[in-house]
Design a protein around this motif. Sequence first.
Motif, PDB file in Angstrom:
ATOM      1  N   GLN A  16       0.852  -1.204   0.000  1.00 49.78           N
ATOM      2  CA  GLN A  16       0.000   0.000   0.000  1.00 49.78           C
ATOM      3  C   GLN A  16       0.880   1.243   0.000  1.00 49.78           C
ATOM      4  OE1 GLN A  16      -2.063  -1.015   3.711  1.00 49.78           O
ATOM      5  NE2 GLN A  16      -0.965   0.612   4.793  1.00 49.78           N
ATOM      6  N   GLY A  17       0.239   2.399  -0.159  1.00 55.22           N
ATOM      7  CA  GLY A  17       0.948   3.673  -0.016  1.00 55.22           C
ATOM      8  C   GLY A  17       2.032   3.887  -1.066  1.00 55.22           C
ATOM      9  N   ILE A  18       3.134   4.491  -0.623  1.00 58.59           N
ATOM     10  CA  ILE A  18       4.203   4.911  -1.544  1.00 58.59           C
ATOM     11  C   ILE A  18       4.869   3.698  -2.204  1.00 58.59           C
ATOM     12  CG2 ILE A  18       6.411   6.142  -1.707  1.00 58.59           C
ATOM     13  CD1 ILE A  18       5.449   7.734   0.857  1.00 58.59           C
ATOM     14  N   ILE A  38       4.719  -7.770   4.043  1.00 58.73           N
ATOM     15  CA  ILE A  38       4.296  -8.855   4.936  1.00 58.73           C
ATOM     16  C   ILE A  38       2.783  -9.046   4.854  1.00 58.73           C
ATOM     17  CG2 ILE A  38       6.185  -8.868   6.607  1.00 58.73           C
ATOM     18  CD1 ILE A  38       4.470  -7.052   8.401  1.00 58.73           C
ATOM     19  N   LEU A  59       7.894 -10.701   1.891  1.00 55.22           N
ATOM     20  CA  LEU A  59       9.236 -10.400   2.389  1.00 55.22           C
ATOM     21  C   LEU A  59       9.091  -9.551   3.642  1.00 55.22           C
ATOM     22  CD1 LEU A  59      12.365  -9.310   0.316  1.00 55.22           C
ATOM     23  CD2 LEU A  59      11.888  -8.368   2.566  1.00 55.22           C
ATOM     24  N   ASP A  60       9.624 -10.082   4.751  1.00 54.10           N
ATOM     25  CA  ASP A  60       9.606  -9.367   6.028  1.00 54.10           C
ATOM     26  C   ASP A  60      10.974  -8.742   6.242  1.00 54.10           C
ATOM     27  OD1 ASP A  60       9.599  -8.514   8.634  1.00 54.10           O
ATOM     28  OD2 ASP A  60       9.027 -10.445   9.511  1.00 54.10           O
ATOM     29  N   VAL A  61      11.035  -7.413   6.195  1.00 57.61           N
ATOM     30  CA  VAL A  61      12.342  -6.735   6.287  1.00 57.61           C
ATOM     31  C   VAL A  61      12.962  -6.855   7.681  1.00 57.61           C
ATOM     32  CG1 VAL A  61      11.821  -5.081   4.445  1.00 57.61           C
ATOM     33  CG2 VAL A  61      11.380  -4.442   6.842  1.00 57.61           C
ATOM     34  N   ARG A  62      12.190  -7.392   8.651  1.00 59.89           N
ATOM     35  CA  ARG A  62      12.741  -7.572   9.994  1.00 59.89           C
ATOM     36  C   ARG A  62      13.395  -8.950  10.154  1.00 59.89           C
ATOM     37  NH1 ARG A  62       9.170  -6.221  14.693  1.00 59.89           N
ATOM     38  NH2 ARG A  62      11.224  -5.948  15.635  1.00 59.89           N
ATOM     39  N   CYS A  82      11.423   0.738   1.263  1.00 61.74           N
ATOM     40  CA  CYS A  82      10.308   1.650   1.594  1.00 61.74           C
ATOM     41  C   CYS A  82       9.706   1.399   2.967  1.00 61.74           C
ATOM     42  CB  CYS A  82       9.236   1.539   0.506  1.00 61.74           C
ATOM     43  SG  CYS A  82       7.880   2.687   0.708  1.00 61.74           S
ATOM     44  N   ALA A  83       9.916   0.202   3.542  1.00 59.87           N
ATOM     45  CA  ALA A  83       9.231  -0.145   4.794  1.00 59.87           C
ATOM     46  C   ALA A  83       9.604   0.810   5.932  1.00 59.87           C
ATOM     47  CB  ALA A  83       9.571  -1.580   5.189  1.00 59.87           C
ATOM     48  N   GLY A  84       8.612   1.180   6.708  1.00 62.71           N
ATOM     49  CA  GLY A  84       8.853   2.050   7.860  1.00 62.71           C
ATOM     50  C   GLY A  84       7.582   2.243   8.658  1.00 62.71           C
ATOM     51  N   VAL A  86       5.606   4.849  11.759  1.00 59.21           N
ATOM     52  CA  VAL A  86       5.576   6.145  12.443  1.00 59.21           C
ATOM     53  C   VAL A  86       5.057   5.983  13.869  1.00 59.21           C
ATOM     54  CG1 VAL A  86       4.639   8.494  12.385  1.00 59.21           C
ATOM     55  CG2 VAL A  86       4.997   7.259  10.233  1.00 59.21           C
ATOM     56  N   LEU A 105      12.795  -1.817  12.199  1.00 55.41           N
ATOM     57  CA  LEU A 105      11.995  -1.749  10.967  1.00 55.41           C
ATOM     58  C   LEU A 105      12.465  -0.625  10.029  1.00 55.41           C
ATOM     59  CD1 LEU A 105       9.617  -2.504   9.156  1.00 55.41           C
ATOM     60  CD2 LEU A 105       8.095  -1.288  10.708  1.00 55.41           C
ATOM     61  N   SER A 134      12.526  10.803   5.369  1.00 51.24           N
ATOM     62  CA  SER A 134      11.370  11.686   5.508  1.00 51.24           C
ATOM     63  C   SER A 134      11.898  13.107   5.646  1.00 51.24           C
ATOM     64  CB  SER A 134      10.580  11.307   6.771  1.00 51.24           C
ATOM     65  OG  SER A 134       9.563  12.257   7.036  1.00 51.24           O
ATOM     66  N   TYR A 148      10.461   8.516  15.393  1.00 49.80           N
ATOM     67  CA  TYR A 148      10.398   8.467  13.927  1.00 49.80           C
ATOM     68  C   TYR A 148      11.484   9.330  13.284  1.00 49.80           C
ATOM     69  CZ  TYR A 148       8.359   8.827   9.238  1.00 49.80           C
ATOM     70  OH  TYR A 148       8.143   8.786   7.883  1.00 49.80           O
ATOM     71  N   TRP A 186      -1.374   6.951   6.871  1.00 51.27           N
ATOM     72  CA  TRP A 186      -1.591   8.378   7.176  1.00 51.27           C
ATOM     73  C   TRP A 186      -3.039   8.594   7.614  1.00 51.27           C
ATOM     74  CZ3 TRP A 186      -4.439  12.375   4.464  1.00 51.27           C
ATOM     75  CH2 TRP A 186      -4.316  13.620   5.078  1.00 51.27           C
TER      76      TRP A 186
HETATM   77  P1  NAD Z   1       1.904   2.680   4.845  1.00 48.07           P
HETATM   78  O1  NAD Z   1       2.518   3.075   6.148  1.00 48.07           O
HETATM   79  O2  NAD Z   1       0.443   2.924   4.690  1.00 48.07           O
HETATM   80  O3  NAD Z   1       2.185   1.149   4.541  1.00 48.07           O
HETATM   81  C1  NAD Z   1       3.320   0.523   5.079  1.00 48.07           C
HETATM   82  C2  NAD Z   1       3.454  -0.882   4.515  1.00 48.07           C
HETATM   83  O4  NAD Z   1       4.597  -1.469   5.166  1.00 48.07           O
HETATM   84  C3  NAD Z   1       2.271  -1.799   4.802  1.00 48.07           C
HETATM   85  O5  NAD Z   1       1.814  -2.398   3.603  1.00 48.07           O
HETATM   86  C4  NAD Z   1       2.864  -2.837   5.762  1.00 48.07           C
HETATM   87  O6  NAD Z   1       2.302  -4.129   5.635  1.00 48.07           O
HETATM   88  C5  NAD Z   1       4.335  -2.831   5.349  1.00 48.07           C
HETATM   89  N1  NAD Z   1       5.220  -3.401   6.386  1.00 48.07           N
HETATM   90  C6  NAD Z   1       5.130  -3.247   7.728  1.00 48.07           C
HETATM   91  N2  NAD Z   1       6.065  -3.985   8.353  1.00 48.07           N
HETATM   92  C7  NAD Z   1       6.772  -4.611   7.373  1.00 48.07           C
HETATM   93  C8  NAD Z   1       7.861  -5.532   7.389  1.00 48.07           C
HETATM   94  N3  NAD Z   1       8.396  -5.957   8.540  1.00 48.07           N
HETATM   95  N4  NAD Z   1       8.354  -5.974   6.203  1.00 48.07           N
HETATM   96  C9  NAD Z   1       7.801  -5.562   5.036  1.00 48.07           C
HETATM   97  N5  NAD Z   1       6.771  -4.705   4.963  1.00 48.07           N
HETATM   98  C10 NAD Z   1       6.251  -4.246   6.115  1.00 48.07           C
HETATM   99  O7  NAD Z   1       2.709   3.373   3.641  1.00 48.07           O
HETATM  100  P2  NAD Z   1       3.288   4.863   3.512  1.00 48.07           P
HETATM  101  O8  NAD Z   1       2.576   5.816   4.417  1.00 48.07           O
HETATM  102  O9  NAD Z   1       3.354   5.136   2.060  1.00 48.07           O
HETATM  103  O10 NAD Z   1       4.772   4.743   4.113  1.00 48.07           O
HETATM  104  C11 NAD Z   1       5.811   4.069   3.416  1.00 48.07           C
HETATM  105  C12 NAD Z   1       7.152   4.643   3.845  1.00 48.07           C
HETATM  106  O11 NAD Z   1       7.185   6.034   3.562  1.00 48.07           O
HETATM  107  C13 NAD Z   1       7.474   4.507   5.334  1.00 48.07           C
HETATM  108  O12 NAD Z   1       8.854   4.230   5.505  1.00 48.07           O
HETATM  109  C14 NAD Z   1       7.151   5.884   5.870  1.00 48.07           C
HETATM  110  O13 NAD Z   1       7.855   6.198   7.050  1.00 48.07           O
HETATM  111  C15 NAD Z   1       7.598   6.748   4.708  1.00 48.07           C
HETATM  112  N6  NAD Z   1       7.007   8.083   4.698  1.00 48.07           N
HETATM  113  C16 NAD Z   1       5.648   8.227   4.704  1.00 48.07           C
HETATM  114  C17 NAD Z   1       5.108   9.500   4.715  1.00 48.07           C
HETATM  115  C18 NAD Z   1       3.607   9.721   4.760  1.00 48.07           C
HETATM  116  O14 NAD Z   1       3.179  10.822   5.090  1.00 48.07           O
HETATM  117  N7  NAD Z   1       2.809   8.746   4.426  1.00 48.07           N
HETATM  118  C19 NAD Z   1       5.946  10.621   4.711  1.00 48.07           C
HETATM  119  C20 NAD Z   1       7.318  10.434   4.683  1.00 48.07           C
HETATM  120  C21 NAD Z   1       7.848   9.157   4.668  1.00 48.07           C
END
Ligand code: NAD
Length: 251
Positions: A16-18, A38, A59-62, A82-84, A86, A105, A134, A148, A186
């Motif tokens: 999902q997301g980015i 995951i 794939l679990d990055v942990r 990309c995993a992270g 907040v 993570l 970020s 964070y 978010w």
């Molecule tokens: P999100 O937070 O909605 O989704 C995160 C995804 O990470 C989920 O699909 C989840 O299943 C996956 N995940 C969690 N633990 C995992 C693991 N151990 N191994 C693999 N995958 C795992 O997505 P987002 O908000 O687009 O955030 C993605 C990244 O962008 C993060 O690192 C976040 O810190 C960073 N970021 C987000 C924003 C924002 O405002 N959304 C801003 C700056 C940076």
Amino acid sequence: GQRLEGKRALVTAAGQGIGRASALAMAAEGAEVFATDINMEALSTIREANHENIEIFELDVRSDESVSAGISRAQPDVLFNCAGFVHHGTVLDATDDDWDFAFDLNVRSMLRTIRAALPGMLERGGGSIINMSSACSSVIGAPNRFIYGTTKAAVIGLTKSVAVDYVAKGIRCNAICPGTVESPSWHDRVDALGEQLGSKDKAMEQFVARQPMGRVATAEEIAALVVYLASDESAFTTGHPHIIDGGWSGQ
Ligand code: NAD
């Protein structure tokens, strides 16, 4: 376009997301994409986009084992870490457990993936590593983002270190520093703040107020930067935090 033709790209947190938007954008540019997460339920919906050149797997990055299996399978030329996660709160709210979880993570995950992917990249003579930081990092402090912001600053240091060690060997390593981006997590953060403030609208206003453009980013706007950094168009940039924050930190 076919700006990534012939490249194999592995994306973590692509459910999902980015991460998801970036996997789709790279596939649209002709890369062979390995979209991983995951959450297989979220990840499987990427198939709806009907890109033949996207392969999905867990794939679990942990986990060291999961990372090395995934990297062997994908043999990536492009690695998008990309995993992270907040955490909310100040230094006085921070627990040791939250700190350890976030560093594992958000930062150690990149040690795992880069250590696994780099030898193959060196063998093939090149690679582009893109690490999710970020704007909230060493770029600026954001309220209630103590753990964070600390982890995301560490990502910038890690990025520079990898970049300098491998710049002469065809490897580039860059960080991306988004401002607030619309994504499922978010929306969860807006809901949580909304409960605190007694109104979801107020929470939304607070998030948008810190973005001078009066809106947050779409995941696709961030994915466009990922495509650029993955492609040879960005051949002359390495070791930098690429800020993409709607003017948040640029005032
Ligand atoms: P999100 O937070 O909605 O989704 C995160 C995804 O990470 C989920 O699909 C989840 O299943 C996956 N995940 C969690 N633990 C995992 C693991 N151990 N191994 C693999 N995958 C795992 O997505 P987002 O908000 O687009 O955030 C993605 C990244 O962008 C993060 O690192 C976040 O810190 C960073 N970021 C987000 C924003 C924002 O405002 N959304 C801003 C700056 C940076």
